[in-house]
Design an enzyme around this catalytic site. Structure first.
Site, PDB file in Angstrom:
ATOM      1  N   SER A 189       0.853  -1.197   0.000  1.00  0.00           N
ATOM      2  CA  SER A 189       0.000   0.000   0.000  1.00  0.00           C
ATOM      3  C   SER A 189       0.877   1.230   0.000  1.00  0.00           C
ATOM      4  O   SER A 189       2.026   1.194   0.482  1.00  0.00           O
ATOM      5  CB  SER A 189      -0.864   0.024   1.267  1.00  0.00           C
ATOM      6  OG  SER A 189      -1.514   1.275   1.414  1.00  0.00           O
ATOM      7  N   TYR A 222      -1.773  -0.291  10.620  1.00  0.00           N
ATOM      8  CA  TYR A 222      -2.033  -0.673   9.216  1.00  0.00           C
ATOM      9  C   TYR A 222      -0.837  -0.300   8.338  1.00  0.00           C
ATOM     10  O   TYR A 222      -0.305  -1.137   7.596  1.00  0.00           O
ATOM     11  CB  TYR A 222      -3.311  -0.014   8.689  1.00  0.00           C
ATOM     12  CG  TYR A 222      -3.521  -0.363   7.224  1.00  0.00           C
ATOM     13  CD1 TYR A 222      -3.874  -1.657   6.849  1.00  0.00           C
ATOM     14  CD2 TYR A 222      -3.315   0.584   6.216  1.00  0.00           C
ATOM     15  CE1 TYR A 222      -4.020  -2.003   5.513  1.00  0.00           C
ATOM     16  CE2 TYR A 222      -3.464   0.249   4.885  1.00  0.00           C
ATOM     17  CZ  TYR A 222      -3.818  -1.046   4.537  1.00  0.00           C
ATOM     18  OH  TYR A 222      -3.944  -1.390   3.210  1.00  0.00           O
TER      19      TYR A 222
HETATM   20  P1  NDP Z   1     -11.790  -5.748   0.551  1.00  0.00           P
HETATM   21  O1  NDP Z   1     -12.228  -5.554   1.961  1.00  0.00           O
HETATM   22  O2  NDP Z   1     -12.768  -5.457  -0.540  1.00  0.00           O
HETATM   23  O3  NDP Z   1     -11.234  -7.240   0.356  1.00  0.00           O
HETATM   24  C1  NDP Z   1     -10.430  -7.824   1.322  1.00  0.00           C
HETATM   25  C2  NDP Z   1     -10.357  -9.320   1.063  1.00  0.00           C
HETATM   26  O4  NDP Z   1      -9.508  -9.902   2.053  1.00  0.00           O
HETATM   27  C3  NDP Z   1     -11.699  -9.994   1.146  1.00  0.00           C
HETATM   28  O5  NDP Z   1     -11.823 -10.899   0.076  1.00  0.00           O
HETATM   29  C4  NDP Z   1     -11.652 -10.738   2.473  1.00  0.00           C
HETATM   30  O6  NDP Z   1     -12.359 -11.961   2.315  1.00  0.00           O
HETATM   31  C5  NDP Z   1     -10.165 -11.013   2.604  1.00  0.00           C
HETATM   32  N1  NDP Z   1      -9.751 -11.224   3.972  1.00  0.00           N
HETATM   33  C6  NDP Z   1      -9.734 -10.365   5.010  1.00  0.00           C
HETATM   34  N2  NDP Z   1      -9.288 -10.962   6.111  1.00  0.00           N
HETATM   35  C7  NDP Z   1      -9.000 -12.251   5.768  1.00  0.00           C
HETATM   36  C8  NDP Z   1      -8.506 -13.370   6.460  1.00  0.00           C
HETATM   37  N3  NDP Z   1      -8.213 -13.335   7.780  1.00  0.00           N
HETATM   38  N4  NDP Z   1      -8.327 -14.531   5.791  1.00  0.00           N
HETATM   39  C9  NDP Z   1      -8.613 -14.600   4.484  1.00  0.00           C
HETATM   40  N5  NDP Z   1      -9.102 -13.585   3.767  1.00  0.00           N
HETATM   41  C10 NDP Z   1      -9.291 -12.417   4.406  1.00  0.00           C
HETATM   42  O7  NDP Z   1     -10.487  -4.843   0.394  1.00  0.00           O
HETATM   43  P2  NDP Z   1      -9.478  -4.605  -0.841  1.00  0.00           P
HETATM   44  O8  NDP Z   1      -9.819  -5.453  -1.987  1.00  0.00           O
HETATM   45  O9  NDP Z   1      -9.390  -3.147  -1.047  1.00  0.00           O
HETATM   46  O10 NDP Z   1      -8.117  -5.081  -0.164  1.00  0.00           O
HETATM   47  C11 NDP Z   1      -7.295  -6.088  -0.700  1.00  0.00           C
HETATM   48  C12 NDP Z   1      -5.862  -5.813  -0.311  1.00  0.00           C
HETATM   49  O11 NDP Z   1      -5.458  -4.588  -0.896  1.00  0.00           O
HETATM   50  C13 NDP Z   1      -5.610  -5.676   1.193  1.00  0.00           C
HETATM   51  O12 NDP Z   1      -4.398  -6.302   1.512  1.00  0.00           O
HETATM   52  C14 NDP Z   1      -5.510  -4.153   1.392  1.00  0.00           C
HETATM   53  O13 NDP Z   1      -4.714  -3.822   2.499  1.00  0.00           O
HETATM   54  C15 NDP Z   1      -4.847  -3.774   0.087  1.00  0.00           C
HETATM   55  N6  NDP Z   1      -5.011  -2.376  -0.278  1.00  0.00           N
HETATM   56  C16 NDP Z   1      -6.255  -1.815  -0.407  1.00  0.00           C
HETATM   57  C17 NDP Z   1      -6.366  -0.478  -0.747  1.00  0.00           C
HETATM   58  C18 NDP Z   1      -7.682   0.212  -0.849  1.00  0.00           C
HETATM   59  O14 NDP Z   1      -7.709   1.460  -0.862  1.00  0.00           O
HETATM   60  N7  NDP Z   1      -8.800  -0.487  -0.966  1.00  0.00           N
HETATM   61  C19 NDP Z   1      -5.183   0.342  -1.041  1.00  0.00           C
HETATM   62  C20 NDP Z   1      -3.929  -0.359  -0.839  1.00  0.00           C
HETATM   63  C21 NDP Z   1      -3.869  -1.658  -0.504  1.00  0.00           C
HETATM   64  P3  NDP Z   1     -13.255 -12.670   3.436  1.00  0.00           P
HETATM   65  O15 NDP Z   1     -13.867 -11.605   4.273  1.00  0.00           O
HETATM   66  O16 NDP Z   1     -14.237 -13.482   2.652  1.00  0.00           O
HETATM   67  O17 NDP Z   1     -12.278 -13.522   4.160  1.00  0.00           O
HETATM   68  C1  8X3 Z   2      -5.082   1.592   1.813  1.00  0.00           C
HETATM   69  C2  8X3 Z   2      -4.655   2.911   1.282  1.00  0.00           C
HETATM   70  O1  8X3 Z   2      -4.390   5.343   1.843  1.00  0.00           O
HETATM   71  O2  8X3 Z   2      -6.344   4.189   2.741  1.00  0.00           O
HETATM   72  O3  8X3 Z   2      -3.998   0.728   1.817  1.00  0.00           O
HETATM   73  O4  8X3 Z   2      -4.174   3.764   3.675  1.00  0.00           O
HETATM   74  S1  8X3 Z   2      -4.904   4.089   2.448  1.00  0.00           S
END
Ligand code: NDP
Ligand code: 8X3
Length: 255
Positions: free
Chosen positions: A142, A155
Protein backbone atom coordinates in the site's frame (compact mmCIF):
# COMPACT_ATOMS: atom_id res chain seq x y z
CA UNK A 1 -5.88 -25.33 -23.53
CA UNK A 2 -6.93 -25.73 -19.89
CA UNK A 3 -4.24 -28.39 -19.22
CA UNK A 4 -1.52 -25.87 -20.07
CA UNK A 5 -3.06 -22.91 -18.25
CA UNK A 6 -0.88 -21.66 -15.39
CA UNK A 7 -2.34 -21.62 -11.87
CA UNK A 8 -2.89 -18.47 -9.82
CA UNK A 9 -3.55 -18.81 -6.08
CA UNK A 10 -5.43 -15.79 -4.74
CA UNK A 11 -6.12 -14.98 -1.09
CA UNK A 12 -9.10 -12.76 -0.29
CA UNK A 13 -10.78 -13.52 -3.61
CA UNK A 14 -14.27 -12.78 -2.27
CA UNK A 15 -14.17 -9.00 -2.60
CA UNK A 16 -12.47 -5.96 -4.08
CA UNK A 17 -9.00 -6.40 -5.57
CA UNK A 18 -8.85 -10.18 -5.04
CA UNK A 19 -12.23 -10.64 -6.71
CA UNK A 20 -11.19 -8.45 -9.64
CA UNK A 21 -7.97 -10.48 -9.97
CA UNK A 22 -10.03 -13.68 -10.10
CA UNK A 23 -12.11 -12.31 -12.97
CA UNK A 24 -9.17 -10.79 -14.85
CA UNK A 25 -6.95 -13.87 -14.60
CA UNK A 26 -9.89 -16.08 -15.63
CA UNK A 27 -10.46 -13.86 -18.64
CA UNK A 28 -6.78 -14.38 -19.55
CA UNK A 29 -7.26 -18.16 -19.34
CA UNK A 30 -5.52 -18.92 -16.02
CA UNK A 31 -6.56 -21.79 -13.76
CA UNK A 32 -7.51 -20.47 -10.33
CA UNK A 33 -7.29 -21.38 -6.67
CA UNK A 34 -9.63 -18.94 -4.94
CA UNK A 35 -9.68 -18.53 -1.19
CA UNK A 36 -11.38 -16.39 1.44
CA UNK A 37 -13.49 -16.79 4.53
CA UNK A 38 -16.94 -16.23 2.97
CA UNK A 39 -17.92 -19.58 1.54
CA UNK A 40 -21.11 -18.39 -0.20
CA UNK A 41 -19.11 -15.87 -2.22
CA UNK A 42 -16.56 -18.53 -3.15
CA UNK A 43 -19.41 -20.79 -4.32
CA UNK A 44 -20.87 -18.02 -6.47
CA UNK A 45 -17.48 -17.21 -7.97
CA UNK A 46 -16.80 -20.84 -8.75
CA UNK A 47 -20.19 -21.22 -10.48
CA UNK A 48 -19.44 -18.19 -12.66
CA UNK A 49 -15.80 -18.79 -13.52
CA UNK A 50 -15.58 -22.55 -13.93
CA UNK A 51 -17.61 -22.24 -17.11
CA UNK A 52 -14.45 -20.76 -18.58
CA UNK A 53 -11.38 -22.01 -16.67
CA UNK A 54 -10.52 -24.66 -14.06
CA UNK A 55 -11.38 -23.29 -10.61
CA UNK A 56 -10.77 -24.72 -7.15
CA UNK A 57 -12.05 -22.89 -4.08
CA UNK A 58 -11.15 -23.33 -0.44
CA UNK A 59 -12.45 -21.53 2.60
CA UNK A 60 -9.40 -20.05 4.25
CA UNK A 61 -8.66 -17.68 7.08
CA UNK A 62 -5.04 -16.77 6.41
CA UNK A 63 -4.48 -15.90 10.06
CA UNK A 64 -5.00 -19.57 10.98
CA UNK A 65 -1.71 -21.36 10.24
CA UNK A 66 -3.31 -24.82 10.50
CA UNK A 67 -5.94 -23.95 7.88
CA UNK A 68 -3.27 -22.64 5.55
CA UNK A 69 -1.28 -25.87 5.87
CA UNK A 70 -4.42 -27.97 5.31
CA UNK A 71 -5.59 -26.03 2.26
CA UNK A 72 -2.19 -26.20 0.58
CA UNK A 73 -1.80 -29.91 1.37
CA UNK A 74 -5.27 -30.64 -0.06
CA UNK A 75 -4.75 -28.93 -3.42
CA UNK A 76 -5.90 -31.29 -6.18
CA UNK A 77 -3.24 -32.41 -8.67
CA UNK A 78 -4.48 -29.99 -11.36
CA UNK A 79 -3.87 -27.04 -9.02
CA UNK A 80 -0.57 -28.12 -7.44
CA UNK A 81 1.71 -26.22 -9.82
CA UNK A 82 1.11 -22.73 -8.52
CA UNK A 83 2.75 -20.22 -10.86
CA UNK A 84 1.50 -17.02 -9.27
CA UNK A 85 0.56 -16.32 -5.67
CA UNK A 86 -1.44 -13.16 -5.07
CA UNK A 87 -1.18 -12.40 -1.36
CA UNK A 88 -4.12 -10.04 -1.31
CA UNK A 89 -6.08 -10.86 1.87
CA UNK A 90 -5.74 -7.96 4.22
CA UNK A 91 -7.54 -5.28 6.14
CA UNK A 92 -7.36 -2.10 8.14
CA UNK A 93 -9.38 -1.73 11.34
CA UNK A 94 -10.15 1.66 12.81
CA UNK A 95 -8.92 5.11 11.90
CA UNK A 96 -8.84 6.76 15.30
CA UNK A 97 -5.61 7.78 17.00
CA UNK A 98 -3.26 5.14 18.37
CA UNK A 99 -3.98 6.17 21.95
CA UNK A 100 -7.63 5.15 21.63
CA UNK A 101 -7.19 2.17 19.28
CA UNK A 102 -8.35 -1.31 20.23
CA UNK A 103 -5.39 -3.62 20.79
CA UNK A 104 -7.46 -6.46 19.33
CA UNK A 105 -7.74 -4.50 16.08
CA UNK A 106 -3.97 -4.10 15.98
CA UNK A 107 -3.47 -7.81 16.60
CA UNK A 108 -5.92 -8.73 13.82
CA UNK A 109 -4.14 -6.52 11.30
CA UNK A 110 -0.81 -8.05 12.27
CA UNK A 111 -2.24 -11.58 12.20
CA UNK A 112 -3.79 -11.08 8.76
CA UNK A 113 -1.54 -8.66 6.88
CA UNK A 114 1.76 -9.98 8.25
CA UNK A 115 1.41 -13.41 9.80
CA UNK A 116 -1.18 -14.60 7.26
CA UNK A 117 0.84 -13.36 4.32
CA UNK A 118 4.09 -14.98 5.44
CA UNK A 119 2.33 -18.24 6.33
CA UNK A 120 0.69 -18.61 2.91
CA UNK A 121 3.95 -17.65 1.23
CA UNK A 122 6.03 -20.14 3.17
CA UNK A 123 3.64 -23.00 2.42
CA UNK A 124 3.62 -22.27 -1.31
CA UNK A 125 7.28 -21.49 -1.91
CA UNK A 126 8.31 -25.01 -2.91
CA UNK A 127 5.49 -25.13 -5.46
CA UNK A 128 6.40 -21.70 -6.84
CA UNK A 129 10.05 -22.69 -7.20
CA UNK A 130 9.02 -25.91 -8.94
CA UNK A 131 6.75 -23.95 -11.30
CA UNK A 132 9.50 -21.48 -12.25
CA UNK A 133 11.25 -19.84 -13.94
CA UNK A 134 8.87 -16.92 -14.17
CA UNK A 135 6.65 -17.84 -11.26
CA UNK A 136 5.61 -14.85 -9.20
CA UNK A 137 4.63 -13.74 -5.73
CA UNK A 138 2.54 -10.58 -5.78
CA UNK A 139 2.14 -9.07 -2.34
CA UNK A 140 -0.50 -6.39 -1.86
CA UNK A 141 1.30 -3.56 -0.15
CA UNK A 142 0.00 0.00 0.00
CA UNK A 143 1.02 3.61 -0.31
CA UNK A 144 0.44 3.54 3.46
CA UNK A 145 3.81 1.80 3.76
CA UNK A 146 5.51 5.09 2.86
CA UNK A 147 2.90 7.70 3.70
CA UNK A 148 2.13 8.02 7.38
CA UNK A 149 -1.21 9.59 8.26
CA UNK A 150 -3.21 10.05 11.47
CA UNK A 151 -4.92 6.77 12.29
CA UNK A 152 -2.63 4.79 10.00
CA UNK A 153 -0.48 3.40 12.85
CA UNK A 154 -0.44 -0.40 12.67
CA UNK A 155 -2.03 -0.67 9.22
CA UNK A 156 0.72 1.41 7.59
CA UNK A 157 3.33 -0.50 9.56
CA UNK A 158 2.00 -3.86 8.32
CA UNK A 159 2.30 -2.63 4.74
CA UNK A 160 5.86 -1.44 5.38
CA UNK A 161 6.53 -4.99 6.51
CA UNK A 162 4.99 -6.33 3.28
CA UNK A 163 7.31 -4.16 1.22
CA UNK A 164 10.48 -5.11 3.06
CA UNK A 165 9.51 -8.78 3.23
CA UNK A 166 8.96 -8.72 -0.54
CA UNK A 167 12.48 -7.43 -1.17
CA UNK A 168 14.12 -9.85 1.25
CA UNK A 169 12.11 -12.78 -0.08
CA UNK A 170 13.25 -11.93 -3.58
CA UNK A 171 16.89 -12.17 -2.46
CA UNK A 172 16.30 -15.82 -1.54
CA UNK A 173 13.91 -17.04 -4.21
CA UNK A 174 14.99 -14.85 -7.12
CA UNK A 175 17.97 -17.13 -7.82
CA UNK A 176 15.44 -20.01 -7.88
CA UNK A 177 13.47 -18.31 -10.67
CA UNK A 178 10.70 -16.78 -8.55
CA UNK A 179 9.88 -13.12 -8.96
CA UNK A 180 8.49 -11.04 -6.09
CA UNK A 181 6.50 -7.84 -6.45
CA UNK A 182 5.18 -5.40 -3.88
CA UNK A 183 2.04 -4.10 -5.62
CA UNK A 184 1.15 -0.94 -3.72
CA UNK A 185 -2.15 0.77 -4.48
CA UNK A 186 -3.52 4.02 -3.19
CA UNK A 187 -7.22 4.69 -2.66
CA UNK A 188 -9.20 1.88 -4.25
CA UNK A 189 -12.99 1.57 -4.07
CA UNK A 190 -13.80 -1.75 -2.40
CA UNK A 191 -15.14 -3.02 0.92
CA UNK A 192 -11.86 -1.89 2.49
CA UNK A 193 -13.25 1.29 4.07
CA UNK A 194 -16.49 -0.39 5.16
CA UNK A 195 -14.38 -3.01 6.98
CA UNK A 196 -12.10 -0.35 8.42
CA UNK A 197 -15.12 1.59 9.72
CA UNK A 198 -16.66 -1.62 11.08
CA UNK A 199 -19.73 -1.54 8.88
CA UNK A 200 -20.49 2.20 9.08
CA UNK A 201 -21.57 2.67 5.48
CA UNK A 202 -22.16 6.43 5.87
CA UNK A 203 -18.51 7.04 6.69
CA UNK A 204 -17.37 4.54 4.08
CA UNK A 205 -19.51 6.08 1.32
CA UNK A 206 -18.49 9.63 2.18
CA UNK A 207 -14.82 8.65 1.91
CA UNK A 208 -15.25 7.99 -1.81
CA UNK A 209 -17.77 10.79 -2.44
CA UNK A 210 -16.70 13.33 -5.07
CA UNK A 211 -13.45 11.46 -5.70
CA UNK A 212 -12.45 9.16 -8.51
CA UNK A 213 -10.69 6.32 -6.73
CA UNK A 214 -8.98 3.43 -8.41
CA UNK A 215 -11.26 0.52 -9.16
CA UNK A 216 -10.22 -3.00 -8.13
CA UNK A 217 -10.05 -3.81 -11.86
CA UNK A 218 -7.29 -1.21 -12.28
CA UNK A 219 -5.12 -3.12 -9.81
CA UNK A 220 -6.06 -6.53 -11.22
CA UNK A 221 -4.84 -5.34 -14.62
CA UNK A 222 -1.46 -4.51 -13.07
CA UNK A 223 -1.29 -7.87 -11.29
CA UNK A 224 -1.88 -9.71 -14.56
CA UNK A 225 0.74 -7.57 -16.26
CA UNK A 226 3.32 -8.31 -13.55
CA UNK A 227 2.64 -12.06 -13.73
CA UNK A 228 2.69 -12.17 -17.52
CA UNK A 229 6.02 -10.45 -18.17
CA UNK A 230 8.93 -12.47 -19.57
CA UNK A 231 10.52 -14.57 -16.76
CA UNK A 232 13.63 -12.37 -16.51
CA UNK A 233 11.60 -9.22 -15.80
CA UNK A 234 10.77 -8.58 -12.13
CA UNK A 235 8.86 -5.46 -11.19
CA UNK A 236 10.00 -5.13 -7.60
CA UNK A 237 7.54 -2.43 -6.50
CA UNK A 238 4.61 -1.02 -8.38
CA UNK A 239 2.82 1.92 -6.77
CA UNK A 240 -0.47 3.04 -8.30
CA UNK A 241 -2.54 6.00 -7.17
CA UNK A 242 -5.68 7.59 -8.54
CA UNK A 243 -4.94 11.01 -9.93
CA UNK A 244 -7.32 12.54 -7.39
CA UNK A 245 -5.11 11.39 -4.50
CA UNK A 246 -2.33 13.78 -3.43
CA UNK A 247 0.42 13.70 -0.84
CA UNK A 248 0.28 16.28 1.94
CA UNK A 249 3.08 18.61 2.87
CA UNK A 250 4.50 17.94 6.35
CA UNK A 251 2.30 19.67 8.92
CA UNK A 252 3.82 22.09 11.44
CA UNK A 253 2.23 22.04 14.88
CA UNK A 254 2.37 25.51 16.47
CA UNK A 255 1.60 26.82 19.97
P1 NDP B 1 -11.79 -5.75 0.55
O1 NDP B 1 -12.23 -5.55 1.96
O2 NDP B 1 -12.77 -5.46 -0.54
O3 NDP B 1 -11.23 -7.24 0.36
C1 NDP B 1 -10.43 -7.82 1.32
C2 NDP B 1 -10.36 -9.32 1.06
O4 NDP B 1 -9.51 -9.90 2.05
C3 NDP B 1 -11.70 -9.99 1.15
O5 NDP B 1 -11.82 -10.90 0.08
C4 NDP B 1 -11.65 -10.74 2.47
O6 NDP B 1 -12.36 -11.96 2.32
C5 NDP B 1 -10.16 -11.01 2.60
N1 NDP B 1 -9.75 -11.22 3.97
C6 NDP B 1 -9.73 -10.37 5.01
N2 NDP B 1 -9.29 -10.96 6.11
C7 NDP B 1 -9.00 -12.25 5.77
C8 NDP B 1 -8.51 -13.37 6.46
N3 NDP B 1 -8.21 -13.33 7.78
N4 NDP B 1 -8.33 -14.53 5.79
C9 NDP B 1 -8.61 -14.60 4.48
N5 NDP B 1 -9.10 -13.58 3.77
C10 NDP B 1 -9.29 -12.42 4.41
O7 NDP B 1 -10.49 -4.84 0.39
P2 NDP B 1 -9.48 -4.61 -0.84
O8 NDP B 1 -9.82 -5.45 -1.99
O9 NDP B 1 -9.39 -3.15 -1.05
O10 NDP B 1 -8.12 -5.08 -0.16
C11 NDP B 1 -7.29 -6.09 -0.70
C12 NDP B 1 -5.86 -5.81 -0.31
O11 NDP B 1 -5.46 -4.59 -0.90
C13 NDP B 1 -5.61 -5.68 1.19
O12 NDP B 1 -4.40 -6.30 1.51
C14 NDP B 1 -5.51 -4.15 1.39
O13 NDP B 1 -4.71 -3.82 2.50
C15 NDP B 1 -4.85 -3.77 0.09
N6 NDP B 1 -5.01 -2.38 -0.28
C16 NDP B 1 -6.25 -1.81 -0.41
C17 NDP B 1 -6.37 -0.48 -0.75
C18 NDP B 1 -7.68 0.21 -0.85
O14 NDP B 1 -7.71 1.46 -0.86
N7 NDP B 1 -8.80 -0.49 -0.97
C19 NDP B 1 -5.18 0.34 -1.04
C20 NDP B 1 -3.93 -0.36 -0.84
C21 NDP B 1 -3.87 -1.66 -0.50
P3 NDP B 1 -13.25 -12.67 3.44
O15 NDP B 1 -13.87 -11.61 4.27
O16 NDP B 1 -14.24 -13.48 2.65
O17 NDP B 1 -12.28 -13.52 4.16
C1 8X3 C 1 -5.08 1.59 1.81
C2 8X3 C 1 -4.66 2.91 1.28
O1 8X3 C 1 -4.39 5.34 1.84
O2 8X3 C 1 -6.34 4.19 2.74
O3 8X3 C 1 -4.00 0.73 1.82
O4 8X3 C 1 -4.17 3.76 3.68
S1 8X3 C 1 -4.90 4.09 2.45
Amino acid sequence: MHEAAPVAFITGATSGIGLACAHRFAQAGWALVLTGRRQERLDALQATLEKHVPVYTAQLDVSDPHSVAKVVAALPERFQHVHTLINNAGLALGKGPAQSAELDDWYRMIDTNIKGLVTVTRHLLAKLIAAGPGSTVINLGSIAAHTPYPGGHVYGATKAFVEQFSYNLRCDVGPQGVRVTDLAPGMTASEFTLVRMKGDSNVADSYYEGAQPLQPEDIAEQALHVASLPPHVNITRLEVMPLCQQWSAPTILRD
